[in-house]
Design a protein around this motif. Structure first.
Motif, PDB file in Angstrom:
ATOM      1  N   VAL A  98       0.874  -1.174   0.000  1.00 55.22           N
ATOM      2  CA  VAL A  98       0.000   0.000   0.000  1.00 55.22           C
ATOM      3  C   VAL A  98       0.910   1.222   0.000  1.00 55.22           C
ATOM      4  O   VAL A  98       1.682   1.427   0.946  1.00 55.22           O
ATOM      5  N   ALA A  99       0.852   2.006  -1.058  1.00 57.89           N
ATOM      6  CA  ALA A  99       1.724   3.180  -1.174  1.00 57.89           C
ATOM      7  C   ALA A  99       1.033   4.403  -0.582  1.00 57.89           C
ATOM      8  O   ALA A  99      -0.181   4.580  -0.734  1.00 57.89           O
ATOM      9  N   ILE A 100       1.819   5.230   0.098  1.00 60.20           N
ATOM     10  CA  ILE A 100       1.322   6.501   0.635  1.00 60.20           C
ATOM     11  C   ILE A 100       2.134   7.622   0.007  1.00 60.20           C
ATOM     12  O   ILE A 100       3.366   7.617   0.060  1.00 60.20           O
ATOM     13  N   LEU A 101       1.434   8.581  -0.583  1.00 58.65           N
ATOM     14  CA  LEU A 101       2.083   9.705  -1.259  1.00 58.65           C
ATOM     15  C   LEU A 101       1.413  10.991  -0.774  1.00 58.65           C
ATOM     16  O   LEU A 101       0.353  11.377  -1.257  1.00 58.65           O
ATOM     17  N   ALA A 102       2.019  11.614   0.222  1.00 52.89           N
ATOM     18  CA  ALA A 102       1.366  12.769   0.827  1.00 52.89           C
ATOM     19  C   ALA A 102       2.337  13.543   1.707  1.00 52.89           C
ATOM     20  O   ALA A 102       3.363  13.015   2.143  1.00 52.89           O
ATOM     21  N   ALA A 103       1.981  14.788   1.975  1.00 53.83           N
ATOM     22  CA  ALA A 103       2.689  15.573   2.981  1.00 53.83           C
ATOM     23  C   ALA A 103       2.291  15.059   4.365  1.00 53.83           C
ATOM     24  O   ALA A 103       1.371  14.231   4.506  1.00 53.83           O
ATOM     25  N   ASN A 104       2.964  15.537   5.386  1.00 47.81           N
ATOM     26  CA  ASN A 104       2.673  15.094   6.749  1.00 47.81           C
ATOM     27  C   ASN A 104       1.240  15.441   7.152  1.00 47.81           C
ATOM     28  O   ASN A 104       0.821  16.603   7.068  1.00 47.81           O
ATOM     29  N   THR A 105       0.513  14.433   7.568  1.00 51.79           N
ATOM     30  CA  THR A 105      -0.862  14.630   8.002  1.00 51.79           C
ATOM     31  C   THR A 105      -1.295  13.434   8.838  1.00 51.79           C
ATOM     32  O   THR A 105      -0.679  12.357   8.775  1.00 51.79           O
ATOM     33  N   ILE A 106      -2.343  13.604   9.611  1.00 52.37           N
ATOM     34  CA  ILE A 106      -2.854  12.514  10.439  1.00 52.37           C
ATOM     35  C   ILE A 106      -3.276  11.337   9.568  1.00 52.37           C
ATOM     36  O   ILE A 106      -3.084  10.167   9.945  1.00 52.37           O
TER      37      ILE A 106
END
Length: 553
Positions: A98-106
């Motif tokens: 499962v890939a996560i592509l994001a800025a820092n967030t909850i």
């Protein structure tokens, strides 16, 4: 008067009390992937065990941002719902990515824990990548689904991928609400099964996926719990694993780095501590305002951030009295810089810690405590708990104290290897599970000093940049014959990227065109900020290899 010998004797007695037979952190020697090494007897076997156990912390803060707050209970419920979504709607199971592509967030953290609950592998994609780099990361990791924020979802649309995308702003709230009240589903895994892939640059020019196991992440968490227990002992207090920690940690580095994920988000779920996520570009006033409001106790920063604290000139207008631990990581800093930092930033005076580590190692290799910085300036301290360190010569033999060689380490924190890259794994990790870092240094009286960084590495604001990737990109331009990318000193970032480009006869390309060409293919921090265009061939040595040491702007 307490002498150094008295302090060492006290430390030895405390360590025995914490790690001896029947102690909470009892050490035993076991086989780890074919090599014997010390591990903790009383340890977990799956990362999701930390999630299940965290429910006891109830309404205590786990995740805090400037405008949001999530308790341990709310986090556990949200993760359970999103794990149900990933399993039922996207077919995610053990071993899937499962890939996560994001800025820092909850939502980044929630997606991570939901993945871990299912025994799947979290792939932390670099949020600064451009579409071409994103496409490479997805082709390498082949995820079942990508969880992305809106800004990166737009970039995904430009990449060649058919992986389904779940957006954090629109899809996640709706999907989580649809599974509200779900029981947490967990999948059994072995401790040496994969858990996380984080990308690190490589000398081949393409990022490599460092694959960390369940054991790696749990061992790092245990190391942090042990460090907390050691600190309590020095304060005259007993360690009780059932009592949550009141420490509050500021997170300012990206979640796709081990500093934030392995060493903050994961272990603090285990200790009941709060993680305060800073969001957006680094701004001293906003950071210190958050420290003041949330009574932050611990902060790990890259030297560029520390440099901006010095330049700010008005740190004292904020109440930072809660901040008792301030560490530097991700890039080297000079003795003079650390001295200036301690002089001009109040909370750094008695709390400054320096460290050395690699993505491949999962956590720090060595840490210099305030006493080390005072008495042994320029060193990086002693190896951390659980790390065996040797300096080796070119033939792989251990050298004597004070002799320079390659830094090699072995521990339960060291990665399984590089994802889908057995050749790179074999060249980095030997049969005894020793990781050859490619960095050079020496050990004197147990303390490590680095004498050279990995070949050609550029360190810009805490980000590792290898010239080869940028050179290969520029070489694609039809007017470029050859080029060399080097690091140039920069007062704020440590180093900036500079390019020397040999232009073909009759070529018309200019600096602005090359900058635009690179910006369309590389992350912004890899795009050279300084250029020299020439028609003269680059210098080479007798074997035909580029002589980087003779290249300058």
């Amino acid at each position: 008067m307490t002498t150094a010998a008295d302090q060492q004797a006290f430390l030895a007695s405390v360590m025995t009390r914490l790690t001896g037979p029947a102690a909470p952190f009892e050490l035993v020697e076991e086989d780890v992937l074919g090599a014997r090494m010390p591990v903790m007897r009383h340890r977990g076997r799956a990362v999701h065990e930390l999630l299940s156990a965290s429910a006891v912390y109830g309404d205590r803060d786990y995740l805090v941002t400037a405008d949001r707050r999530m308790s341990f209970t709310e986090h556990a419920d949200t993760v359970a719902a999103f794990a149900a979504v990933l399993c039922e709607d996207y077919g995610v199971g053990a071993g899937d990515r499962v890939a996560i592509l994001a800025a820092n967030t909850i939502e980044w953290v929630v997606a991570f824990w939901a993945t871990q609950a299912l025994g799947a592998v979290t792939v932390g994609l670099n949020a600064w990548w451009v579409p071409r780099e994103i496409e490479y990361g997805l082709q390498l990791s082949t995820p079942k689904v990508v969880v992305a924020d809106a800004k990166r979802a737009a970039l995904l649309a430009q990449a060649d991928t058919d992986a389904p995308v779940v957006t954090m702003e629109e899809d996640m709230p709706r999907l989580i609400a649809s599974r509200a009240g779900s029981e947490l589903r967990v999948t059994e895994v072995d401790e040496d099964d994969p858990s996380v892939i984080l990308f690190t640059s490589g000398t081949s020019g393409k990022p490599k996926g460092a694959l960390h196991s369940q054991r790696n992440l749990l061992a790092v968490s245990d190391y942090h719990r042990y460090s907390d227990a050691l600190a309590l002992a020095f304060a005259g207090r007993d360690y009780d694993p059932a009592v949550p920690s009141d420490l509050r940690y500021l997170l300012t580095s990206p979640l796709f780095h081990i500093a934030s994920l392995h060493n903050l988000v994961v272990p603090r779920l285990a200790t009941g501590s709060a993680v305060v996520l800073y969001q957006g570009s680094f701004d001293v006033d906003r950071v210190l305002g958050l420290v003041e409001r949330e009574r932050v106790t611990n902060w790990g920063a890259v030297p560029t951030m520390a440099s901006r604290l010095i330049e700010h000139g008005n740190v004292r207008k904020y109440d930072t009295s809660s901040l008792t631990a301030f560490s530097l990581a991700s890039a080297p800093s000079s003795v003079a810089f650390k001295e200036r930092l301690r002089e001009e930033v109040p909370f750094a005076h008695d709390a400054l810690v320096d460290s050395y580590g690699l993505t491949e190692c999962g956590t720090a290799i060595a840490v210099a405590l305030p006493a080390d910085i005072d008495s042994f300036p320029g060193t990086l301290g002693r190896p951390v708990f659980g790390v065996a360190l040797e300096i080796r010569d070119p033939l792989g033999a251990k050298v004597a104290d004070g002799v320079e060689g390659e830094v090699c380490v072995r521990s339960p924190y060291v990665m399984l290897g590089y994802w889908q890259n057995p050749e790179a794994t074999a060249s980095s990790i030997d049969k005894g599970r020793w990781l050859h870092t490619g960095d050079f240094g020496k050990v004197v009286d147990g303390r490590l000093s680095l004498t050279g960084r990995r070949s050609d590495l550029i360190l810009r604001g805490g980000e590792n940049i290898y010239p080869t990737e940028i050179e290969q990109c520029l070489d694609e331009h039809p007017d470029v014959v050859e080029c060399a990318v080097v690091g140039e000193a920069h007062p704020d970032l440590g180093q900036e990227v500079a390019a020397i480009v040999v232009v073909a006869n009759g070529g018309t390309v200019n600096e602005d065109e090359l900058r635009q060409f690179a910006a369309e293919r590389l992350s912004y921090f890899k795009v050279p900020s300084r250029w020299r265009l020439t028609t003269e061939p680059l210098p080479r040595n007798a074997t035909g290899k580029m002589a980087r040491g003779k290249i300058a702007l």
